[in-house]
Write a protein that holds these residues in place. Structure first.
Motif: not given
Lengths: 206, 206
Positions: A168-169, A183-185, B198, B201-202, B205
């Protein structure tokens, strides 16, 4: 609380944290000192820290140790993040050898290339693997962040594979912005574009 | 006209320019095609290009060649910029070998280090010089942009020397933001901070 902090302020928190690392011999640090060490102004520092629920003691400042812990927890770097590198060319090799990542809690645990001459080589204790093992290794090694140092033309295909593999990152160094679901960074660092911004600035001075 | 374009739009112009490079076999390109290649939406593309005085022909789009020339001239990359690199460690060496810079008009013509074991070595036709020759070489080689790939603790001293030497544009890879006068332009690329963004951001989640 984390959810309320806009993403643009995160780099400031990172820098505050580093200022605290440089001040580990102290018990207290003032907003002015943090401002001096980071290059922001002290009002900004106080505003940001109040926002994160941190309040200094008048005349003393902030407690270095507890502020450090609070910032680490906000940043999510109070743990080790497993990182994979895709592409072990000049830039990729340098990133593999870059000590700054591990110091900040990011551990490159796998590296991939498609060049048979590179596969099997070991750089800083990381063995370069065949790109075909990408998804398998992401799963086995609990990799959460992937760094891409590959040519632009291969980026979209690799990004698609990564997303299917649950990543996701992504930190992308290629001069292309791949298409990704919301939803992906992905952070794109394009070194030439940074130089172009400087050239633009110099051009205006002419 | 240049003076009116905000600095934040410059990276978009860079990406439009690259999309045009990929389309050099065509006579015309539509804003939708540019949007597809760059990842921006076509309304943004049209708005930006109108701002730069570029208007497409209905049903045909923009003339690739003349748009390319216009963007190059806005970016200031319709010329070669002489660049110096300070610090030839892992990251510095990779930057020296990075082909993308020269393709975009940035030529690293000098490299400096203080390590006697590195001084005199040649990487990609650039001979590593003693850092004491910095100011002299800047002047002799007409260097306009300097890339710093040195430890944070040395950055301020080198930046001070660069500014005295007439440098106005610096790309800094060290995790520190040096103090500079307002007429100097510095871009800080801190690779760990990008990873921290990053991680943040994770973290949200979880």
């Amino acid at each position: 609380m984390n959810k309320k902090i806009p993403l643009v302020t995160v780099p400031r928190i990172s820098l505050y944290y580093r200022a605290l690392l440089e001040s580990r011999h102290k018990d207290y640090i003032s907003s002015e000192e943090i401002a001096y060490l980071t290059g922001f102004n002290s009002a900004q520092v106080r505003k940001d820290l109040a926002y994160f629920g941190q309040f200094g003691t008048p005349g003393k400042g902030y407690k270095v140790e507890s502020l450090k812990k609070a910032l680490l927890s906000i940043l999510g770097t109070d743990r080790i993040w497993n990182v994979a590198l895709v592409g072990v060319g000049n830039l990729g090799s340098a990133l593999l050898s870059y000590k700054g990542f591990e110091e900040q809690g990011f551990k490159i645990v796998a590296a991939f290339d498609k060049d048979m001459r590179k596969i099997g080589k070991v750089i800083r204790q990381v063995k370069i693997q065949d790109i075909k093992d990408l998804e398998d290794t992401i799963h086995k090694k609990n990799i959460k962040i992937v760094i891409l140092a590959i040519p632009a033309k291969h980026v979209q295909a690799i990004v698609d594979r990564l997303i299917k593999g649950g990543i996701k990152a992504i930190l992308n160094f290629a001069p292309i912005r791949p298409k990704i679901p919301s939803d992906i960074h992905i952070l794109n660092i394009d070194l030439s574009i940074e130089l172009e911004r400087l050239a633009y600035f110099l051009n205006k001075l002419r």
